[in-house]
Design a protein around this motif. Structure first.
Motif, PDB file in Angstrom:
ATOM      1  N   TYR A  26       1.061  -1.284  -0.037  1.00 31.89           N
ATOM      2  CA  TYR A  26      -0.061  -0.088   0.047  1.00 31.89           C
ATOM      3  C   TYR A  26       0.574   1.532   0.118  1.00 31.89           C
ATOM      4  O   TYR A  26       0.569   2.199  -0.411  1.00 31.89           O
ATOM      5  N   ASP A  27       1.930   1.540   0.470  1.00 30.89           N
ATOM      6  CA  ASP A  27       2.592   2.790   1.268  1.00 30.89           C
ATOM      7  C   ASP A  27       3.471   2.740  -0.402  1.00 30.89           C
ATOM      8  O   ASP A  27       3.334   3.428  -0.739  1.00 30.89           O
ATOM      9  N   ASP A  28       3.396   1.393  -1.062  1.00 31.81           N
ATOM     10  CA  ASP A  28       4.493   1.733  -1.934  1.00 31.81           C
ATOM     11  C   ASP A  28       3.762   2.497  -3.761  1.00 31.81           C
ATOM     12  O   ASP A  28       4.320   3.095  -3.905  1.00 31.81           O
ATOM     13  N   GLN A  29       2.738   2.049  -3.744  1.00 36.86           N
ATOM     14  CA  GLN A  29       1.865   2.373  -4.090  1.00 36.86           C
ATOM     15  C   GLN A  29       1.761   3.744  -4.088  1.00 36.86           C
ATOM     16  O   GLN A  29       1.783   4.626  -4.939  1.00 36.86           O
ATOM     17  N   ARG A  30       1.411   4.768  -2.463  1.00 36.17           N
ATOM     18  CA  ARG A  30       0.987   5.530  -3.155  1.00 36.17           C
ATOM     19  C   ARG A  30       1.934   6.516  -2.975  1.00 36.17           C
ATOM     20  O   ARG A  30       2.199   7.769  -3.661  1.00 36.17           O
ATOM     21  N   GLU A  31       3.734   5.665  -2.323  1.00 35.52           N
ATOM     22  CA  GLU A  31       4.694   6.647  -3.027  1.00 35.52           C
ATOM     23  C   GLU A  31       4.788   7.408  -4.774  1.00 35.52           C
ATOM     24  O   GLU A  31       5.251   7.642  -5.359  1.00 35.52           O
ATOM     25  N   MET A  32       4.415   6.178  -5.061  1.00 41.37           N
ATOM     26  CA  MET A  32       4.486   5.856  -6.770  1.00 41.37           C
ATOM     27  C   MET A  32       3.107   6.945  -7.631  1.00 41.37           C
ATOM     28  O   MET A  32       3.761   7.105  -8.877  1.00 41.37           O
ATOM     29  N   ILE A  33       2.529   6.227  -6.767  1.00 43.39           N
ATOM     30  CA  ILE A  33       1.358   7.606  -7.300  1.00 43.39           C
ATOM     31  C   ILE A  33       2.156   8.739  -7.357  1.00 43.39           C
ATOM     32  O   ILE A  33       1.090  10.032  -7.921  1.00 43.39           O
ATOM     33  N   LEU A  34       2.489   9.634  -5.972  1.00 42.68           N
ATOM     34  CA  LEU A  34       3.189  10.191  -5.685  1.00 42.68           C
ATOM     35  C   LEU A  34       4.248  10.944  -6.003  1.00 42.68           C
ATOM     36  O   LEU A  34       4.083  12.456  -6.970  1.00 42.68           O
ATOM     37  N   ALA A  35       4.923   9.784  -6.790  1.00 44.16           N
ATOM     38  CA  ALA A  35       6.014  10.312  -7.837  1.00 44.16           C
ATOM     39  C   ALA A  35       5.332  10.946  -9.236  1.00 44.16           C
ATOM     40  O   ALA A  35       5.666  11.621  -9.404  1.00 44.16           O
ATOM     41  N   HIS A  36       4.475  10.257  -9.787  1.00 41.30           N
ATOM     42  CA  HIS A  36       4.194  10.428 -11.023  1.00 41.30           C
ATOM     43  C   HIS A  36       2.977  11.780 -10.841  1.00 41.30           C
ATOM     44  O   HIS A  36       3.398  12.551 -11.692  1.00 41.30           O
ATOM     45  N   ALA A  37       2.748  11.776  -9.766  1.00 39.81           N
ATOM     46  CA  ALA A  37       2.134  13.177  -9.601  1.00 39.81           C
ATOM     47  C   ALA A  37       2.976  14.249  -9.828  1.00 39.81           C
ATOM     48  O   ALA A  37       2.686  15.384 -10.172  1.00 39.81           O
ATOM     49  N   ALA A  38       3.787  14.502  -9.268  1.00 37.63           N
ATOM     50  CA  ALA A  38       4.533  15.481  -8.841  1.00 37.63           C
ATOM     51  C   ALA A  38       5.572  15.668 -10.334  1.00 37.63           C
ATOM     52  O   ALA A  38       5.735  16.855 -10.651  1.00 37.63           O
ATOM     53  N   GLU A  39       5.807  14.228 -10.857  1.00 38.92           N
ATOM     54  CA  GLU A  39       6.116  14.776 -12.291  1.00 38.92           C
ATOM     55  C   GLU A  39       5.298  15.646 -13.617  1.00 38.92           C
ATOM     56  O   GLU A  39       5.534  16.651 -14.173  1.00 38.92           O
ATOM     57  N   LEU A  40       4.153  14.744 -13.009  1.00 40.40           N
ATOM     58  CA  LEU A  40       2.569  15.562 -13.967  1.00 40.40           C
ATOM     59  C   LEU A  40       2.497  16.886 -13.510  1.00 40.40           C
ATOM     60  O   LEU A  40       2.823  17.975 -14.501  1.00 40.40           O
ATOM     61  N   PHE A  41       2.311  17.680 -12.046  1.00 38.68           N
ATOM     62  CA  PHE A  41       2.314  18.788 -11.786  1.00 38.68           C
ATOM     63  C   PHE A  41       3.482  20.027 -12.172  1.00 38.68           C
ATOM     64  O   PHE A  41       3.363  20.853 -13.040  1.00 38.68           O
ATOM     65  N   SER A  42       5.095  19.194 -12.266  1.00 38.56           N
ATOM     66  CA  SER A  42       6.016  19.400 -12.745  1.00 38.56           C
ATOM     67  C   SER A  42       6.314  20.488 -14.272  1.00 38.56           C
ATOM     68  O   SER A  42       6.227  20.910 -14.133  1.00 38.56           O
ATOM     69  N   GLN A  43       5.431  19.252 -14.998  1.00 34.40           N
ATOM     70  CA  GLN A  43       5.697  19.209 -16.760  1.00 34.40           C
ATOM     71  C   GLN A  43       4.200  20.152 -16.843  1.00 34.40           C
ATOM     72  O   GLN A  43       4.317  20.685 -17.924  1.00 34.40           O
ATOM     73  N   ARG A  44       3.062  19.937 -16.838  1.00 31.39           N
ATOM     74  CA  ARG A  44       1.418  20.620 -16.666  1.00 31.39           C
ATOM     75  C   ARG A  44       1.500  21.419 -16.112  1.00 31.39           C
ATOM     76  O   ARG A  44       0.631  22.294 -16.547  1.00 31.39           O
ATOM     77  N   GLY A  45       1.891  21.896 -14.918  1.00 28.79           N
ATOM     78  CA  GLY A  45       1.581  22.467 -13.855  1.00 28.79           C
ATOM     79  C   GLY A  45       0.024  22.081 -13.305  1.00 28.79           C
ATOM     80  O   GLY A  45      -0.526  21.232 -13.742  1.00 28.79           O
ATOM     81  N   TYR A  46      -0.231  22.316 -11.672  1.00 27.06           N
ATOM     82  CA  TYR A  46      -1.130  22.024 -10.912  1.00 27.06           C
ATOM     83  C   TYR A  46      -2.518  22.489 -12.083  1.00 27.06           C
ATOM     84  O   TYR A  46      -3.155  20.615 -12.165  1.00 27.06           O
ATOM     85  N   PRO A  47      -2.989  23.314 -11.693  1.00 24.67           N
ATOM     86  CA  PRO A  47      -4.303  22.634 -12.747  1.00 24.67           C
ATOM     87  C   PRO A  47      -4.856  22.473 -13.774  1.00 24.67           C
ATOM     88  O   PRO A  47      -5.453  21.997 -14.097  1.00 24.67           O
ATOM     89  N   ALA A  48      -3.707  22.163 -14.750  1.00 26.31           N
ATOM     90  CA  ALA A  48      -4.482  21.509 -16.158  1.00 26.31           C
ATOM     91  C   ALA A  48      -3.497  20.102 -15.942  1.00 26.31           C
ATOM     92  O   ALA A  48      -4.146  19.571 -17.862  1.00 26.31           O
ATOM     93  N   THR A  49      -3.701  19.198 -15.288  1.00 24.12           N
ATOM     94  CA  THR A  49      -3.262  18.197 -14.800  1.00 24.12           C
ATOM     95  C   THR A  49      -4.422  17.546 -14.334  1.00 24.12           C
ATOM     96  O   THR A  49      -5.476  18.073 -13.138  1.00 24.12           O
ATOM     97  N   SER A  50      -4.929  15.983 -15.177  1.00 26.93           N
ATOM     98  CA  SER A  50      -6.306  15.710 -14.373  1.00 26.93           C
ATOM     99  C   SER A  50      -5.850  14.060 -13.978  1.00 26.93           C
ATOM    100  O   SER A  50      -5.180  14.244 -14.257  1.00 26.93           O
ATOM    101  N   MET A  51      -7.079  13.853 -12.604  1.00 29.14           N
ATOM    102  CA  MET A  51      -7.008  12.748 -12.211  1.00 29.14           C
ATOM    103  C   MET A  51      -6.833  12.020 -13.016  1.00 29.14           C
ATOM    104  O   MET A  51      -6.411  10.555 -13.585  1.00 29.14           O
ATOM    105  N   ASN A  52      -7.311  11.803 -14.012  1.00 29.88           N
ATOM    106  CA  ASN A  52      -7.057  10.599 -15.817  1.00 29.88           C
ATOM    107  C   ASN A  52      -6.444  10.499 -16.347  1.00 29.88           C
ATOM    108  O   ASN A  52      -5.523   9.507 -15.837  1.00 29.88           O
ATOM    109  N   GLN A  53      -5.643  12.163 -16.599  1.00 30.60           N
ATOM    110  CA  GLN A  53      -4.050  11.531 -16.803  1.00 30.60           C
ATOM    111  C   GLN A  53      -3.363  11.273 -16.291  1.00 30.60           C
ATOM    112  O   GLN A  53      -2.534  10.303 -16.442  1.00 30.60           O
TER     113      GLN A  53
END
Length: 205
Positions: A9-36
């Protein structure tokens, strides 16, 4: 009976967090969707919501988690009991090295923290001040006169100005890496630290 969490469970959360940080960094927080984000993680959207209630929860965790790691880094180095100069040198080098592994989270912190609610932003700001205070305390040991001149924090912020934005120009596939730049930053800062003049400051009108 309480539901038992999966060992992963914790590993999965960290994986999601890492992908979210990368997407927010590249696209910006407002432009990133949960679908993406779900697509990037290779998960279904309902599965994603099993780990994080919404996109905002991810933003809070990324920003707060990054600053918490930096604050812990300061506490750990202070606990080593080094004299002021090698302690500050170690702080500089370790921070540059940490940024090398947290470029996406650091960009989110610097660019997307404005999207945090006031209470969450205030909590992150308190931790950021703790980080700066750690550097400022060490500077006062090296230059005690900085305390009365109220220069410890401004000089600390000048130092952070050098390292906080390295991610904007230091490319992962470039000729220089963070490990090479870390001692250069330290040498550059120390080369000028003792040259700072405490000239009288004229009162503002």
């Amino acid at each position: 009976m309480a539901r038992t969490r999966s060992p992963a469970y914790d590993d999965q959360r960290e994986m999601i967090l890492a992908h979210a940080a990368e997407l927010f960094s590249q696209r910006g927080y407002p432009a990133t969707s949960m679908n993406q984000l779900a697509e990037a993680c290779g998960l279904s959207k309902p599965t994603l919501y099993h780990y994080y209630r919404d996109k905002y929860a991810l933003l809070v965790q990324i920003a707060e988690g990054h600053v918490a790691r930096l604050a812990e880094l300061v506490r750990g180095i202070e606990a080593e009991g080094l004299p002021a100069e090698p302690r500050l040198h170690r702080l500089i080098v370790r921070f540059v090295e940490e940024y090398a592994h947290a470029q996406h989270a650091h960009r989110v912190l610097t660019e997307d923290v404005r999207f945090l609610e006031p209470e969450d932003r205030a909590r992150v700001l308190v931790m950021e001040r703790q980080v700066v205070d750690g550097f400022a305390r060490t500077l006062v040991e090296l230059r005690p006169e900085f305390k009365d001149a109220h220069l410890a924090t401004p000089v600390s912020m000048l130092l952070f100005g050098m390292i906080n934005w390295m991610f904007t120009w230091l490319k992962p596939d470039g000729r220089l890496g963070y490990d090479q730049m870390a001692p250069i930053v330290a040498d550059l800062f120390f080369g000028g630290l003792h040259q700072i003049s405490l000239a009288p400051v004229s009162p503002r009108s």
